[in-house]
Design a protein around this motif. Structure first.
Motif, mmCIF file in Angstrom:
data_model
loop_
_atom_site.group_PDB
_atom_site.id
_atom_site.type_symbol
_atom_site.label_atom_id
_atom_site.label_comp_id
_atom_site.label_asym_id
_atom_site.label_seq_id
_atom_site.Cartn_x
_atom_site.Cartn_y
_atom_site.Cartn_z
ATOM 1 N N GLY A 87 -15.683 -12.645 -10.583
ATOM 2 C CA GLY A 87 -14.562 -12.264 -9.746
ATOM 3 C C GLY A 87 -13.386 -13.202 -9.934
ATOM 4 N N ARG A 109 -15.531 -7.778 3.549
ATOM 5 C CA ARG A 109 -14.534 -7.010 4.288
ATOM 6 C C ARG A 109 -15.132 -6.400 5.551
ATOM 7 N NH1 ARG A 109 -12.363 -1.571 1.542
ATOM 8 N NH2 ARG A 109 -14.571 -1.148 1.910
ATOM 9 N N SER A 118 -10.494 0.788 4.305
ATOM 10 C CA SER A 118 -9.643 1.255 3.204
ATOM 11 C C SER A 118 -8.195 0.813 3.406
ATOM 12 C CB SER A 118 -9.706 2.786 3.086
ATOM 13 O OG SER A 118 -9.285 3.404 4.288
ATOM 14 N N THR A 156 -7.852 -2.827 2.202
ATOM 15 C CA THR A 156 -7.791 -2.903 0.746
ATOM 16 C C THR A 156 -6.400 -2.567 0.226
ATOM 17 O OG1 THR A 156 -10.140 -2.334 0.533
ATOM 18 C CG2 THR A 156 -8.747 -1.982 -1.391
ATOM 19 N N GLN A 157 -5.848 -1.441 0.687
ATOM 20 C CA GLN A 157 -4.541 -1.000 0.203
ATOM 21 C C GLN A 157 -3.420 -1.914 0.701
ATOM 22 O OE1 GLN A 157 -3.726 1.458 -2.079
ATOM 23 N NE2 GLN A 157 -1.789 0.347 -1.905
ATOM 24 N N SER A 164 -3.185 -5.251 -1.102
ATOM 25 C CA SER A 164 -2.518 -5.098 -2.401
ATOM 26 C C SER A 164 -1.003 -5.009 -2.227
ATOM 27 C CB SER A 164 -3.053 -3.845 -3.106
ATOM 28 O OG SER A 164 -2.420 -3.649 -4.348
ATOM 29 N N HIS A 184 -2.073 -10.741 -8.397
ATOM 30 C CA HIS A 184 -2.940 -9.695 -7.856
ATOM 31 C C HIS A 184 -4.409 -10.088 -7.952
ATOM 32 C CE1 HIS A 184 -4.412 -5.770 -6.682
ATOM 33 N NE2 HIS A 184 -5.266 -5.842 -7.703
ATOM 34 N N ARG A 201 -8.309 -8.693 -5.851
ATOM 35 C CA ARG A 201 -8.859 -7.751 -4.863
ATOM 36 C C ARG A 201 -9.094 -8.488 -3.545
ATOM 37 N NH1 ARG A 201 -14.378 -6.302 -7.072
ATOM 38 N NH2 ARG A 201 -14.366 -8.562 -7.074
ATOM 39 N N PHE A 202 -9.169 -7.724 -2.448
ATOM 40 C CA PHE A 202 -9.472 -8.361 -1.162
ATOM 41 C C PHE A 202 -10.819 -9.080 -1.238
ATOM 42 C CE2 PHE A 202 -11.212 -8.587 3.120
ATOM 43 C CZ PHE A 202 -10.141 -9.116 3.824
ATOM 44 N N HIS A 203 -11.800 -8.471 -1.909
ATOM 45 C CA HIS A 203 -13.126 -9.083 -2.028
ATOM 46 C C HIS A 203 -13.071 -10.407 -2.790
ATOM 47 C CE1 HIS A 203 -17.494 -8.967 -1.754
ATOM 48 N NE2 HIS A 203 -17.558 -9.326 -3.028
ATOM 49 N N ASP A 204 -12.016 -10.594 -3.606
ATOM 50 C CA ASP A 204 -11.888 -11.842 -4.358
ATOM 51 C C ASP A 204 -11.561 -13.031 -3.456
ATOM 52 O OD1 ASP A 204 -12.509 -10.787 -6.852
ATOM 53 O OD2 ASP A 204 -10.460 -10.100 -7.177
#
Length: 398
Positions: free
Chosen positions: A185, A219, A317, A320-321, A324, A334, A336-339
Motif C-alpha cells: 500500500g 474505514r 462510499s 472514499t470519494q 479523494s 493521491h 486511497r483512504f485505506h492507505d
C-alpha cells in the motif's frame, strides 16, 4: 433405521459421522445419495431421528422439484442456475455486504460466462472448464486477488454439491488457488500526514481521517466508533461496531453492525492525545448541532462519533470519494483512504515499534498477515538480527 417418507432411506455411519442414505432412481437403477446429519456417531437417538427426518424431508422436496422440471437429475443443473440456488440457500447466514458481493459475482461474470455454455453442468464440469473461466477473467483485466474471490465461492458451492450427493468428486479440490497479487500500500510521510490533518480539520470526515491515520482503523471501524465505548478516564476505546453499506432492492442501505471482520478486530485501544482532543471537540460540536437543528436532527445515531451536521451516519462510499476530492482540492499526493492505515503502520515501524505490537493495534488475525504486508519496512528487526550476528562473529577476534 428406515424412513417413513416416499424415498427409502436409512442412517449410516461413515468415518465417525452420521449420514442419511437416500435411495433414488437414475436410468432405472437405484442410486444412493448420502446427506450429512451434522452429528457424530453415537449421538443421542432423539437428535439423530430429528436430524434424519429434516434431512430426508429437505432432499425429497428438492428431488420432487427436480422431477417437476422434467426428471432432470441434480447433477444436470447448469452452473449458473446452481449458483443462484446456492446463494439463495446460504444468504441468510451471511452479512448483507457479503451477499451483495456474491450476488454481483454470480449475476455478473459467472452468469455471462456459463449461460453461454449451458451444456456445462454441476455433474460434468471439468478442471479444464474452470481454468478456462479463470483465463477469461484474466483476459478481462481482473486481478488475481479478485479471481481468488471467484474461486472461493465456486469451491464452497461445489463442496456443498459434494456434501449433498450431487457429485462424487469436487473438481475444485484439484485446482490450485490463484496466487495473490504482491501489493504494498502507498503511504504518507509524517510531514504529509500532518499537512493533511491540518488542511482537513474542519471537514465532516476529519474524525474518520484522524482515526484512520492516527490509530490505523479500517474505514468501517472508524465510522463505527461509538461514544458509549469510550472510557474517558482510561483514555481507551472499544472497537466492536462497524458501518456497512450495501444495496437491497435497488436501495442503498447504511447501518451499524456489531460483527467485526474477525475476532481480533474486536479490540480495545488507547487513544493518542490528539485523537482524545478531537473526540472531546466533536462531542461538543454534536451537542451544538442538536440544539441548533432541534427536530430536524436525527437522534437515532446519537451514540456514533462519525455523523454529519444532521446526525446521519456517514456513508463509507462517501468517505472514499470525498477523501479523494479533498486531496485534489489541496493539491496533495493521491492515496486511497485505506492507505491512511498503511501510513499509521509504516510510521510505527519506522520508529522501531515491533511488528507484534503493530499487528495487535491493527487488529490483524495473526502476525503473518502483518508480516506479509509490512515485513519489507521492518528494518529494526533486520538490524537487530545483524547486530546479534556481529557480536557472535566478532567474539573470536577479541
Amino acid at each position: 433405521m428406515a424412513a417413513s417418507n416416499t424415498l427409502p432411506a436409512s442412517v449410516q455411519p461413515k468415518k465417525g459421522r452420521l449420514y442419511a442414505v437416500i435411495q433414488t432412481r437414475e436410468n432405472g437403477k437405484s442410486k444412493p445419495v448420502w446427506r450429512s446429519l451434522g452429528l457424530p456417531e453415537g449421538s443421542n437417538k432423539s437428535k439423530v431421528n430429528k436430524a434424519f427426518r429434516e434431512v430426508v424431508k429437505q432432499f425429497e422436496e428438492e428431488y420432487a422439484e427436480q422431477l417437476a422440471r422434467g426428471n432432470r437429475q441434480p447433477s444436470d443443473i447448469p452452473i449458473f442456475e446452481y449458483m443462484c440456488g446456492y446463494l439463495k440457500k446460504i444468504q441468510q447466514n451471511l452479512q448483507k455486504n457479503t451477499v451483495e458481493s456474491y450476488h454481483s459475482m454470480i449475476y455478473g461474470k459467472i452468469r455471462r460466462y456459463f449461460s453461454a455454455r449451458s451444456h456445462l453442468t454441476v455433474g460434468n464440469i471439468t478442471v479444464k472448464n474452470v481454468e478456462d473461466f479463470y483465463e477469461t477473467l484474466y483476459a478481462d483485466g481482473v486481478v488475481s486477488n479478485t479471481v481468488i474471490h471467484y474461486h472461493a465461492i465456486l469451491h464452497r458451492a461445489f463442496k456443498q454439491a459434494f456434501k449433498d450427493g450431487m457429485i462424487d468428486v469436487n473438481p475444485f479440490d484439484r485446482i490450485d488457488r490463484p496466487k495473490k497479487n504482491k501489493f504494498h500500500g502507498a503511504n504518507y510521510s509524517k510531514e504529509e500526514l500532518v499537512t493533511l490533518l491540518e488542511l482537513t480539520r474542519t471537514d465532516v470526515i476529519y474524525p474518520a481521517i484522524l482515526l484512520a491515520g492516527g490509530m490505523g482503523l479500517r474505514r468501517s471501524e472508524a465510522l463505527g466508533i461509538r461514544w458509549s465505548r469510550i472510557d474517558w478516564e482510561k483514555k481507551t476505546v472499544l472497537l466492536d461496531t462497524k458501518i456497512v453499506e450495501y444495496k437491497e432492492n435497488g436501495k442503498v442501505i447504511v447501518r451499524p453492525e456489531e460483527e467485526m471482520k474477525n475476532k481480533s478486530s474486536r479490540r480495545t485501544l488507547p487513544l493518542p492525545d490528539p485523537v482524545y482532543e478531537m473526540l472531546t471537540e466533536e462531542k461538543e460540536k454534536q451537542d451544538m448541532y442538536r440544539r441548533m437543528f432541534k427536530g430536524s436532527y436525527n437522534r437515532k445515531y446519537d451514540d456514533f462519533v462519525c455523523v454529519n451536521e444532521l446526525g446521519e451516519l456517514i456513508r463509507p462510499s462517501y468517505v472514499t470519494q470525498h477523501f479523494s476530492d479533498l486531496l485534489k482540492k489541496y493539491g496533495l499526493r493521491h492515496i486511497r483512504f485505506h492507505d491512511l492505515r498503511h501510513t499509521f503502520a509504516s510510521l510505527l515501524i519506522s520508529q522501531n515499534v515491533p511488528l507484534i505490537n503493530v499487528s495487535n493495534f491493527l487488529g490483524h488475525s495473526d502476525l503473518a498477515t502483518t508480516s506479509n504486508i509490512y515485513a519489507h519496512l521492518d528494518k529494526a528487526s533486520k538490524q537487530a538480527s545483524a547486530d546479534i550476528m556481529t557480536d557472535i562473529l566478532s567474539m573470536g577476534k577479541e
